[in-house]
Design a protein around this motif. Structure first.
Motif, mmCIF file in Angstrom:
data_model
loop_
_atom_site.group_PDB
_atom_site.id
_atom_site.type_symbol
_atom_site.label_atom_id
_atom_site.label_comp_id
_atom_site.label_asym_id
_atom_site.label_seq_id
_atom_site.Cartn_x
_atom_site.Cartn_y
_atom_site.Cartn_z
ATOM 1 N N SER A 27 6.017 89.942 -13.527
ATOM 2 C CA SER A 27 7.073 89.506 -12.606
ATOM 3 C C SER A 27 7.367 90.569 -11.553
ATOM 4 O O SER A 27 7.674 90.246 -10.408
ATOM 5 N N SER A 28 7.263 91.841 -11.909
ATOM 6 C CA SER A 28 7.473 92.906 -10.923
ATOM 7 C C SER A 28 6.407 92.861 -9.840
ATOM 8 O O SER A 28 6.699 93.106 -8.660
ATOM 9 N N SER A 29 5.179 92.542 -10.212
ATOM 10 C CA SER A 29 4.109 92.472 -9.207
ATOM 11 C C SER A 29 4.321 91.290 -8.267
ATOM 12 O O SER A 29 4.048 91.396 -7.066
ATOM 13 N N VAL A 30 4.832 90.181 -8.782
ATOM 14 C CA VAL A 30 5.135 89.026 -7.928
ATOM 15 C C VAL A 30 6.238 89.394 -6.938
ATOM 16 O O VAL A 30 6.144 89.093 -5.738
ATOM 17 N N ILE A 36 6.097 92.482 0.310
ATOM 18 C CA ILE A 36 5.074 92.908 1.264
ATOM 19 C C ILE A 36 4.613 91.726 2.126
ATOM 20 O O ILE A 36 4.419 91.864 3.333
ATOM 21 N N ARG A 37 4.492 90.556 1.500
ATOM 22 C CA ARG A 37 4.054 89.378 2.263
ATOM 23 C C ARG A 37 5.057 89.035 3.361
ATOM 24 O O ARG A 37 4.656 88.670 4.476
ATOM 25 N N SER A 38 6.348 89.167 3.081
ATOM 26 C CA SER A 38 7.353 88.834 4.086
ATOM 27 C C SER A 38 7.230 89.718 5.327
ATOM 28 O O SER A 38 7.556 89.295 6.426
ATOM 29 N N VAL A 39 6.753 90.926 5.133
ATOM 30 C CA VAL A 39 6.591 91.856 6.253
ATOM 31 C C VAL A 39 5.235 91.675 6.932
ATOM 32 O O VAL A 39 5.129 91.701 8.158
ATOM 33 N N ILE A 52 -6.354 82.479 4.769
ATOM 34 C CA ILE A 52 -6.612 83.612 3.885
ATOM 35 C C ILE A 52 -5.357 84.066 3.125
ATOM 36 O O ILE A 52 -5.454 84.757 2.116
ATOM 37 N N LEU A 53 -4.164 83.665 3.586
ATOM 38 C CA LEU A 53 -2.919 84.232 3.070
ATOM 39 C C LEU A 53 -2.734 84.102 1.566
ATOM 40 O O LEU A 53 -2.487 85.103 0.877
ATOM 41 N N ASP A 54 -2.816 82.892 1.033
ATOM 42 C CA ASP A 54 -2.558 82.702 -0.394
ATOM 43 C C ASP A 54 -3.546 83.483 -1.249
ATOM 44 O O ASP A 54 -3.140 84.165 -2.207
ATOM 45 N N MET A 55 -4.816 83.402 -0.919
ATOM 46 C CA MET A 55 -5.831 84.116 -1.690
ATOM 47 C C MET A 55 -5.619 85.635 -1.611
ATOM 48 O O MET A 55 -5.716 86.342 -2.615
ATOM 49 N N LEU A 56 -5.312 86.138 -0.430
ATOM 50 C CA LEU A 56 -5.091 87.563 -0.241
ATOM 51 C C LEU A 56 -3.925 88.070 -1.081
ATOM 52 O O LEU A 56 -4.055 89.069 -1.797
ATOM 53 N N PHE A 57 -2.797 87.381 -1.028
ATOM 54 C CA PHE A 57 -1.626 87.867 -1.746
ATOM 55 C C PHE A 57 -1.683 87.580 -3.246
ATOM 56 O O PHE A 57 -1.034 88.280 -4.030
ATOM 57 N N GLU A 58 -2.463 86.611 -3.674
ATOM 58 C CA GLU A 58 -2.719 86.433 -5.114
ATOM 59 C C GLU A 58 -3.518 87.628 -5.644
ATOM 60 O O GLU A 58 -3.230 88.156 -6.721
#
Length: 85
Positions: A27-30, A36-39, A52-58
């Motif tokens: 949960s901390s990693s999520v 980071i994604r918001s920025v 690419i967004l979902d795959m990158l942040f997963e």
């Protein structure tokens, strides 16, 4: 007149504990990845597109979780205040 203060912040923005351990690395990693994604989302999108967004942040979330299993990591925040004389 100016003042500078330095703060340490946990990668997980919801973790305000002082200890060196992470209770739930998943949960901390999520939480860290969402922060980071918001920025970074608009910058990544402008260069590589939205697909690419979902795959990158997963992948980023997975890597952060693996790191947090080993150690709790913090980053530095510098606050500079200026006062007009």
């Amino acid at each position: 007149m100016a003042s500078i203060k330095l703060f340490e912040q946990n990668w997980d923005p919801y973790d305000d504990s002082e200890g060196d351990g992470v209770l739930d690395s998943a949960s901390s990693s999520v939480n860290a990845a969402k922060c980071i994604r918001s920025v970074m989302e608009s910058l990544v999108t402008s260069h590589f597109g939205e697909t690419i967004l979902d795959m990158l942040f997963e992948e980023y979330t997975r890597r952060v979780a693996n790191h947090l299993k080993k150690e709790k990591t913090k980053f530095n925040v510098i606050v500079l205040t200026l006062k007009k004389l």
